[in-house]
Write a protein that holds these residues in place. Structure first.
Motif, PDB file in Angstrom:
ATOM      1  N   ALA A  67      70.331   8.067  58.332  1.00 49.04           N
ATOM      2  CA  ALA A  67      70.123   9.119  57.336  1.00 49.04           C
ATOM      3  C   ALA A  67      69.021   8.780  56.335  1.00 49.04           C
ATOM      4  O   ALA A  67      68.588   9.639  55.578  1.00 49.04           O
ATOM      5  CB  ALA A  67      71.422   9.388  56.592  1.00 49.04           C
ATOM      6  N   SER A  68      68.571   7.515  56.321  1.00 52.38           N
ATOM      7  CA  SER A  68      67.543   7.115  55.372  1.00 52.38           C
ATOM      8  C   SER A  68      66.649   6.041  55.986  1.00 52.38           C
ATOM      9  O   SER A  68      67.114   5.184  56.741  1.00 52.38           O
ATOM     10  CB  SER A  68      68.170   6.575  54.096  1.00 52.38           C
ATOM     11  N   MET A  69      65.379   6.083  55.610  1.00 48.62           N
ATOM     12  CA  MET A  69      64.425   5.072  56.065  1.00 48.62           C
ATOM     13  C   MET A  69      64.253   3.955  55.045  1.00 48.62           C
ATOM     14  O   MET A  69      63.467   3.030  55.259  1.00 48.62           O
ATOM     15  CB  MET A  69      63.080   5.723  56.346  1.00 48.62           C
ATOM     16  N   ALA A  70      64.984   4.005  53.950  1.00 47.32           N
ATOM     17  CA  ALA A  70      64.800   3.046  52.862  1.00 47.32           C
ATOM     18  C   ALA A  70      64.932   1.596  53.320  1.00 47.32           C
ATOM     19  O   ALA A  70      64.075   0.766  53.015  1.00 47.32           O
ATOM     20  CB  ALA A  70      65.784   3.343  51.734  1.00 47.32           C
ATOM     21  N   CYS A  71      65.978   1.255  54.024  1.00 46.43           N
ATOM     22  CA  CYS A  71      66.187  -0.134  54.463  1.00 46.43           C
ATOM     23  C   CYS A  71      65.141  -0.574  55.481  1.00 46.43           C
ATOM     24  O   CYS A  71      64.729  -1.721  55.489  1.00 46.43           O
ATOM     25  CB  CYS A  71      67.577  -0.307  55.050  1.00 46.43           C
ATOM     26  N   LEU A  72      64.744   0.351  56.338  1.00 45.54           N
ATOM     27  CA  LEU A  72      63.715   0.024  57.329  1.00 45.54           C
ATOM     28  C   LEU A  72      62.378  -0.276  56.665  1.00 45.54           C
ATOM     29  O   LEU A  72      61.601  -1.094  57.143  1.00 45.54           O
ATOM     30  CB  LEU A  72      63.526   1.179  58.307  1.00 45.54           C
ATOM     31  N   CYS A  73      62.095   0.398  55.582  1.00 43.06           N
ATOM     32  CA  CYS A  73      60.799   0.249  54.916  1.00 43.06           C
ATOM     33  C   CYS A  73      60.747  -0.925  53.952  1.00 43.06           C
ATOM     34  O   CYS A  73      59.663  -1.298  53.506  1.00 43.06           O
ATOM     35  CB  CYS A  73      60.461   1.530  54.169  1.00 43.06           C
ATOM     36  N   ALA A  74      61.874  -1.509  53.645  1.00 39.32           N
ATOM     37  CA  ALA A  74      61.896  -2.614  52.683  1.00 39.32           C
ATOM     38  C   ALA A  74      61.119  -3.824  53.197  1.00 39.32           C
ATOM     39  O   ALA A  74      60.318  -4.395  52.472  1.00 39.32           O
ATOM     40  CB  ALA A  74      63.334  -3.000  52.360  1.00 39.32           C
ATOM     41  N   HIS A  75      61.346  -4.225  54.428  1.00 37.70           N
ATOM     42  CA  HIS A  75      60.662  -5.373  55.034  1.00 37.70           C
ATOM     43  C   HIS A  75      60.469  -5.121  56.526  1.00 37.70           C
ATOM     44  O   HIS A  75      61.069  -5.806  57.349  1.00 37.70           O
ATOM     45  CB  HIS A  75      61.485  -6.656  54.853  1.00 37.70           C
ATOM     46  N   PRO A  76      59.653  -4.155  56.906  1.00 37.68           N
ATOM     47  CA  PRO A  76      59.497  -3.864  58.336  1.00 37.68           C
ATOM     48  C   PRO A  76      58.818  -5.026  59.061  1.00 37.68           C
ATOM     49  O   PRO A  76      58.070  -5.794  58.453  1.00 37.68           O
ATOM     50  CB  PRO A  76      58.612  -2.618  58.354  1.00 37.68           C
TER      51      PRO A  76
END
Length: 104
Positions: A67-76
């Motif tokens: 539901a969110s890309m926040a965690c993916l974008c933290a340290h891809p």
């Protein structure tokens, strides 16, 4: 007899499709040479990028419940070239903030 380090270093591609996976945890980091990870058609709601191998080039999460890309974008992963997120629950204008060059 196989050693764990050999076993985990052998895999460059891993496909776990439609197996009711719910969590991407830190054990995935054991796959030191993993370049392609396909976790489509599972029950994943969140992917913490710190649990993804830094060697990853392809990550497919089609048909999950992200539901969110926040965690993916933290340290891809630094070399990620393809991120497949179709058929998830990414709704709303806030998600477009993560599809920028600052994150990728």
């Amino acid at each position: 007899m196989l050693k764990d380090t050999f076993f985990y270093s052998y895999f460059r591609s891993l496909h776990v499709v439609d197996k009711e996976v719910r969590l991407v945890d830190k054990d995935l980091l054991k796959f030191r040479n993993l370049e392609e990870l396909v976790l489509s058609a599972n029950q994943i709601q969140k992917v913490d990028a710190v649990n993804l191998p830094p060697t990853l080039k392809v990550l497919e999460l089609y048909g999950n419940s992200v539901a969110s890309m926040a965690c993916l974008c933290a340290h891809p992963p630094p070399g990620l070239q393809h991120l497949g997120l179709g058929h998830n629950k990414l709704l709303g204008p806030l998600q477009s903030h993560y599809v920028t060059r600052e994150h990728w």
